[in-house]
Design an enzyme around this catalytic site. Structure first.
Site: not given
Length: 714
Positions: A480, A485
């Site tokens: 990932e 974010e």
């Protein structure tokens, strides 16, 4: 007739005690046509019976009878000689051994040809003359047919024995084969087989060596002729330009609850419902003067002034901070030295003059040390001043011509300064969890350059937006990568990698990035629960590393734009551009953030502006070498501490979550004001505060590039 009877009765002087009731046509090994077993060769023989002799005695032709008798006597004498030679010790005369060897050699050379074997056996055993003997002896047709049937039986048995000797294992005697004359054939066949196998092995080794040599030569010539292999090392080429109304075709709307790992307090909805509740739309807006950026002519040094000045200021800040730390260390050493000196003077006040002179020498040495320290400080200040001098010299060379003001990425179909945006937001529900969006890309990637141009991103207490790459069905095996974010009020860009074991970032080249690593301090011990206060950087991408927070991964944090590259500060600056380069061939993953848009390198700006041009020749290929240092640098691939196979088969995801395992767990720390009134993040979200109106994406476009395939050696 008398000679024949004499031979039959065994009256011959040379035939010791053996008596015969029949005799053989041909001696030495082999199956008999009729009659008893002979004494030679260990095998059966073909015998003449007493009926044949009676037939001879009743012949009408005296001349023919005499001829038959003479021939028969000769045959019988030969048979008796062979019987004498065999004896109880099975000794064979050299002529018989040579005969058997010759027969075996001929049978081996026949190599399975049944007809040829048939002819060899008939000729070698004189069986082809059996019919002629019968005719000379005056046998009837019926008797002659019986002889032929017996002859065929002999041949069939001989052929079967030969086949068994050929196919049987050579570890022991062949099965179902009587010892005797066939043993020589077997020995000879084994010798021949061994020689043949040896020749075959040598031939195979030689042929293999020649083939290997030919393959090497062919590869060398082919490499020279064909050239280096094709690899994705060429210029970047646009793969997906996700802009305007075409944005949605690159994604699938996921509908349902959040994953168990994230456990966000949301309900993802389908595209149809999202449009019904108004949480997705495409808008076109006029670009205000305050949102314009400065555009300089080619060759103007001010074209890169903003981000270059920022880099210089950042280096200046790092050097000043380092100098302050060194000064503090020197002052501490000076204080310790002064304290020692004071104590020493107090202890030595009653010493003699010699001791006093020694003390004076110590003071002179200390004065010299102070001079060296001051010189070091001056040199450090000079080093810090150098970037400022370079900047001043560059500013003096600038032209006075003012720059043009333009939108960062204006619509090409409009004459007025307009830009089109994709807006993604959320809405409250009576049940509590908010309606939200999760877009999952249709295409899978194993490399590429991923760029998102934002004007606004979700921010505020309880928010958890992300723009990331993942293979959720094979997580964390296929890895990932979190490109953007945000959690609650975080204001600094971070990039995180999540993987399985053996993926560490402790081999990053020095000076290759402007960021630093996130920290992992206070991790509770799994057995005792006592927090481990050891200071560590989060450099292990393993999601279950015992010395980091669960699923923390390896996290790079931006220092150059610290406090203004994410969340609320980013939105106040009008957004920015995030870029991630995932390049297994060149063995790295790198990340950049540029905010505000006026600080975006001209190469990147021109690439985004021309990404949708129909004329391919007018498109500008992004070149990351012109963007300055990244804030995140993750070495991957051969020769690094993280194999490239940790990251593969991933797709883009854009989502907006609330609370959950990250934002919810940090709620009491990041949102102390809200925590006083709402004890949980979910309660805060259920209250539908006005602050959540800022929780929306406003995206100018998402751009995906991949390098073109070219021939290159490395």
């Amino acid at each position: 007739s008398d000679s024949v009877n004499k031979l039959l009765k065994g009256d011959d002087d040379d035939d010791d005690d053996d008596s015969m009731s029949s005799f053989s046509i041909h001696g030495g090994g082999g199956d008999s046509i009729t009659g008893e077993n002979g004494g030679g060769g260990g095998g059966e023989t073909s015998m003449l019976t007493e009926d044949d002799l009676n037939y001879l005695s009743s012949s009408t032709s005296q001349q023919q009878q005499q001829q038959h008798q003479e021939k028969t006597v000769v045959v019988i004498q030969q048979q008796q000689q062979q019987q004498r030679g065999s004896g109880p010790t099975n000794r064979r005369r050299p002529s018989t051994r040579r005969m058997v060897d010759e027969i075996g050699n001929q049978l081996l050379e026949a190599e399975g040809n049944a007809r040829l074997e048939h002819d060899i056996l008939r000729k070698s055993l004189n069986l082809e003359s059996a019919g002629n003997i019968a005719a000379m002896l005056g046998k009837t047709d019926m008797e002659e047919n019986e002889d032929h049937e017996q002859e065929r039986g002999v041949l069939e048995r001989i052929q079967e024995s030969t086949r068994k000797m050929r196919t049987a294992s050579f570890d022991g005697p062949p099965p179902d084969i009587e010892p005797g004359g066939g043993e020589l054939l077997l020995d000879y066949d084994e010798q021949r087989r061994r020689k043949k196998v040896l020749r075959q092995v040598l031939t195979m080794v030689g042929v293999t060596a020649i083939l290997i040599l030919l393959v090497c030569v062919a590869l060398a010539l082919g490499t020279i002729a064909v050239g280096p292999p094709r690899q994705p090392v060429g210029p970047y080429k646009i793969i997906e330009a996700q802009v305007g109304n075409d944005f949605w075709q690159y994604y699938v709307f996921y509908a349902g609850k959040d994953s168990a790992g994230s456990n966000g307090y949301i309900m993802y909805v389908s595209e149809q419902k999202a449009r019904e509740v108004g949480i997705v739309e495409v808008v076109t807006e006029m670009v205000g003067l305050g949102d314009m950026i400065e555009i300089y002519e080619d060759g103007d040094p001010r074209a890169e002034e903003n981000w270059l000045a920022e880099d210089l200021a950042f280096l200046d800040q790092l050097k000043r901070k380092q100098l302050e730390e060194e000064e503090e260390a020197l002052e501490k050493e000076e204080d310790e030295a002064a304290e020692k000196k004071k104590k020493k003077n107090h202890d030595d006040k009653n010493k003699t003059n010699d001791d006093t002179d020694s003390s004076g020498a110590s003071e002179q040495a200390e004065f010299a040390n102070d001079s060296v320290t001051k010189e070091k400080k001056a040199n450090r200040l000079l080093e810090v001043a150098e970037p400022h001098q370079e900047l001043e010299q560059a500013q003096q060379q600038l032209e006075t011509k003012p720059p043009k003001l333009e939108p960062f990425n204006p619509d090409q179909t409009s004459d007025v300064p307009e830009e089109t945006f994709v807006v993604i937001s959320s809405s409250p529900t009576p049940e509590g969890p908010r309606n939200s969006i999760r877009l999952e890309g249709r295409r899978r990637f194993n490399r590429g350059l991923f760029i998102i141009d934002l004007r606004h991103m979700p921010a505020g207490c309880g928010t958890w937006p992300a723009f990331w790459l993942t293979d959720e069905a094979n997580w964390p095996v296929n890895g990932e990568i979190d490109i953007v974010e945000g959690v609650n009020y975080q204001d600094t860009a971070k990039t995180a990698l999540h993987a399985t074991r053996v993926c560490r970032m402790d081999d990053v080249p020095e000076g290759s990035k402007t960021g630093t690593w996130d920290t992992a301090v206070g991790i509770p011990d799994k057995k005792t629960g006592i927090p481990d206060m050891t200071f560590r950087y989060a450099q292990d991408c393993f999601v279950y590393d015992p010395h980091q927070w669960l699923n923390q991964g390896c996290v790079a944090s931006d220092l150059k734009t610290e406090g203004r590259s994410l969340g609320v500060p980013l939105n106040q600056n009008g957004g920015g551009v995030y870029a991630l380069e995932w390049d297994p061939v060149y063995k790295h993953i790198k990340t950049w953030v540029f905010s505000p848009h006026g600080r975006v390198p001209s190469n990147l700006r021109d690439a985004l502006r021309t990404a949708t041009n129909e004329d391919l020749s007018t498109r500008v290929a992004p070149d990351t070498n012109q963007w300055g240092l990244p804030y995140g640098h993750f070495p991957i691939g051969d020769g690094t501490n993280c194999p490239a196979g940790h990251f593969r088969n991933m797709r883009l995801v854009i989502n907006l979550a609330f609370c959950g395992s990250v934002a919810g767990n940090r709620y009491f720390m990041d949102c102390p004001k809200q925590f006083k009134k709402f004890k949980t993040c979910n309660e805060w979200v259920e209250s539908n505060p006005d602050e959540l109106k800022e929780a929306y994406w406003k995206i100018r476009g998402v751009y995906v590039y991949e390098r073109e395939w070219q021939k290159q050696w490395s």
